[in-house]
Write a protein that holds these residues in place. Structure first.
Motif, mmCIF file in Angstrom:
data_model
loop_
_atom_site.group_PDB
_atom_site.id
_atom_site.type_symbol
_atom_site.label_atom_id
_atom_site.label_comp_id
_atom_site.label_asym_id
_atom_site.label_seq_id
_atom_site.Cartn_x
_atom_site.Cartn_y
_atom_site.Cartn_z
ATOM 1 N N ARG A 90 84.227 -54.636 80.075
ATOM 2 C CA ARG A 90 83.080 -55.540 80.044
ATOM 3 C C ARG A 90 83.554 -56.979 79.870
ATOM 4 O O ARG A 90 83.048 -57.899 80.514
ATOM 5 C CB ARG A 90 82.174 -55.175 78.876
ATOM 6 C CG ARG A 90 81.604 -53.793 78.950
ATOM 7 C CD ARG A 90 80.937 -53.458 77.637
ATOM 8 N NE ARG A 90 80.251 -52.173 77.688
ATOM 9 C CZ ARG A 90 79.472 -51.721 76.712
ATOM 10 N NH1 ARG A 90 79.283 -52.439 75.621
ATOM 11 N NH2 ARG A 90 78.890 -50.553 76.822
ATOM 12 N N SER A 143 84.882 -58.505 83.001
ATOM 13 C CA SER A 143 83.792 -58.854 83.914
ATOM 14 C C SER A 143 83.199 -60.202 83.546
ATOM 15 O O SER A 143 82.982 -61.055 84.408
ATOM 16 C CB SER A 143 82.663 -57.820 83.844
ATOM 17 O OG SER A 143 83.087 -56.601 84.310
ATOM 18 N N HIS A 187 77.265 -55.157 83.226
ATOM 19 C CA HIS A 187 77.841 -53.980 82.555
ATOM 20 C C HIS A 187 76.857 -53.440 81.532
ATOM 21 O O HIS A 187 75.826 -54.054 81.268
ATOM 22 C CB HIS A 187 79.178 -54.321 81.902
ATOM 23 C CG HIS A 187 79.125 -55.527 81.018
ATOM 24 N ND1 HIS A 187 78.463 -55.532 79.813
ATOM 25 C CD2 HIS A 187 79.641 -56.774 81.176
ATOM 26 C CE1 HIS A 187 78.589 -56.718 79.264
ATOM 27 N NE2 HIS A 187 79.284 -57.496 80.071
ATOM 28 N N THR A 201 81.515 -53.570 85.708
ATOM 29 C CA THR A 201 82.216 -52.336 85.362
ATOM 30 C C THR A 201 81.595 -51.243 86.234
ATOM 31 O O THR A 201 80.711 -51.516 87.043
ATOM 32 C CB THR A 201 81.994 -51.954 83.887
ATOM 33 O OG1 THR A 201 80.587 -51.756 83.699
ATOM 34 C CG2 THR A 201 82.504 -53.016 82.953
#
Length: 478
Positions: free
Chosen positions: A237, A240, A258, A284
């Motif tokens: 996460r 990202s 995510h 994700t």
DNA sequence: CGCACTAGTTATAAAACTAGTGCGGTGCTTTATT
């Protein structure tokens, strides 16, 4: 009965897509059926049409509540009022109301968790069911054993009701999936209707880099010289978020996605992406199922997924419109270590199972025992499932072989990355398919005109960018 | 397991080492008590 006429009359299409008619015929004959159709091939028609032609309700088991809600909304938009999703979105009183008049609905969507609830099951026993559909049926294999054990409990539900034919739908069908589906759904000599999973308009590419800094630089360059829309998959996460921020800072229209985000934010981002207001999404593996966006041009893996099945699902989100699309996986040495950690960490260890079991024997409350044994929420639910049916020794054995299996799958994924043979062929053979088709833009191991793909320039930051990309690649394929 | 980050050490000022710590994916479901 003429199925094509029914198709025309009820849905307005003049002909079936490959595989649809066969699946529908099997279902109408009352056969248990497994339909393996590539994404975007109209799987929902395979149960909607027969549903109308059969007496009773159609029960659709779906993995995500958001997916159910989308499908219900879609069907209502098409004029079907007798459709409902029975899930936690409903308030207590709404749910009671729905349950009491279940037979008013032609199509009922539920989660596997809902079907594990005693009170719910009792209502379904009294209902006349025409068909049971398990949508995204690979979830049985993918999630059942270590994440959502209620997928493995579906068989219990099927055993105690007077069951109609079962239709399992999926776009992922490796050996394990094809074994688990009929086994856990207790199918009776199922027919398998299978279409090729080859996605000829996707070009596969693996690029080796030396560090995550190089990956970041590569992505920045790629994103600012080519057009989206595209998805960038990461393995955490945090990554990202970082990536999205970094891309925003160079003026790229981008958001991260995510499971750590609020549900509202997730749907906003999803619809922005859907409406073309967002060029890129850094995500994700939470981003995927139920995403029906046709014009995704690129899928970039900043980090490798844990199985070939996951990989092919993720890259398969590109190019549903049939236009040329690119899937690029970035790899640096020892990337597999993070992946390995992630897939192994939630599988309960032998000591945990024993300790948890002993605490339960001592009469401790399950929640407290799980906490003391250091089991996660997920870990506890998984063990509880196994404890319903196996001895501790057997459970430990099963968990060990699960860990081994996961490791083997990771190694298979890794071999896909390091191979010098055709990547497409490798993916297809993983699904038991052969292909000798020569495709001009096949993969980075097949004399790909890679430079041509890589140098597709992004003309400007405006809306016409997408058009230009499409024109360019059409010209490229000439 | 390995990476990123932080706090502490060194030896007299700033920066460069070292040891210790934290972090790492997917989703369903909660109807009851002070």
């Amino acid at each position: 009965m003429n199925l094509t006429e029914e198709l025309q009359r009820r849905f307005g299409y003049t002909e079936f897509r490959p595989g649809q008619q066969e699946v529908i015929e099997h279902v109408l004959e009352g056969r248990d059926t497994i339909a393996v159709l590539p994404t975007g091939m109209g799987k929902s028609l395979c149960y909607q049409l027969p549903g109308y032609l059969m007496n009773g309700s159609v029960l659709i088991v779906s993995p995500l509540v958001s997916l159910m809600e989308d499908q219900v909304a879609q069907m209502r938009k098409n004029g079907e009022k007798r459709v409902v999703a029975l899930n936690s979105f409903l308030s207590y009183s709404e749910r009671e109301k729905v349950i009491r008049q279940l037979d008013h609905f032609k199509f009922i969507f539920v989660s596997p968790e809902m079907l594990s609830r005693r009170t719910v099951v009792d209502y379904f026993r009294k209902l006349q069911l025409a068909l049971i559909v398990v949508d995204e049926a690979h979830c049985i294999s993918q999630w059942g054993f270590d994440f959502r054990p209620d997928y493995l409990r579906l068989g219990d539900f099927l055993k105690i009701i007077d069951r109609p034919p079962i239709l399992a739908l999926t776009a992922t069908a490796d050996q394990k999936v094809m074994f688990d589906i009929p086994y856990y759904l207790q199918m009776r000599s199922p027919v398998v209707e299978r279409q090729s999973l080859d996605r000829k308009n996707i070009c596969y590419s693996v690029i080796r880099l030396k560090s995550s800094i190089e990956k970041m630089a590569w992505i920045k360059n790629r994103v600012s010289t080519t057009t989206g829309p595209g998805i960038i998959y990461t393995s955490s996460r945090k990554r990202s978020d970082e990536l999205a921020k970094e891309l925003q800072s160079i003026g790229v229209s981008c958001q991260s996605y995510h499971a750590g985000k609020e549900q509202d934010d997730r749907s906003i981002i999803q619809s922005q992406f859907y409406n073309g207001e967002l060029d890129w999404i850094c995500a994700t593996n939470a981003f995927g199922m139920g995403i029906h966006i046709g014009n995704i041009r690129q899928v970039i893996h900043e980090h490798m997924p844990s199985t070939v099945a996951d990989y092919s699902q993720e890259v398969g989100r590109a190019g549903r419109d049939g236009l040329p699309s690119v899937a690029t996986l970035l790899y640096m040495q020892s990337d597999e270590q993070l992946t390995s950690f992630i897939i192994q960490t939630d599988i309960p260890k032998e000591e945990q199972v024993r300790y948890y079991n002993n605490l339960l024997i001592d009469g401790m409350a399950p929640e407290e025992a799980a906490k003391l044994a250091g089991l996660s929420e997920t870990g506890k639910r998984v063990i509880d499932y196994y404890m319903e049916r196996f001895e501790v020794v057997e459970i430990i054995e099963k968990l060990l072989s699960l860990a081994e299996e996961k490791n083997t799958e990771l190694q298979t994924m890794l071999s896909l990355i390091v191979t010098t043979n055709c990547i497409r062929k490798n993916i297809l053979s993983y699904f038991g398919e052969e292909s000798n088709l020569k495709i001009p833009q096949c993969c980075s191991n097949c004399s790909l005109p890679e430079m041509e793909w890589l140098t597709v320039e992004k003309p400007s930051m405006n809306k016409h960018a997408i058009m230009t990309w499409d024109e360019r690649i059409t010209k490229l394929l000439g």
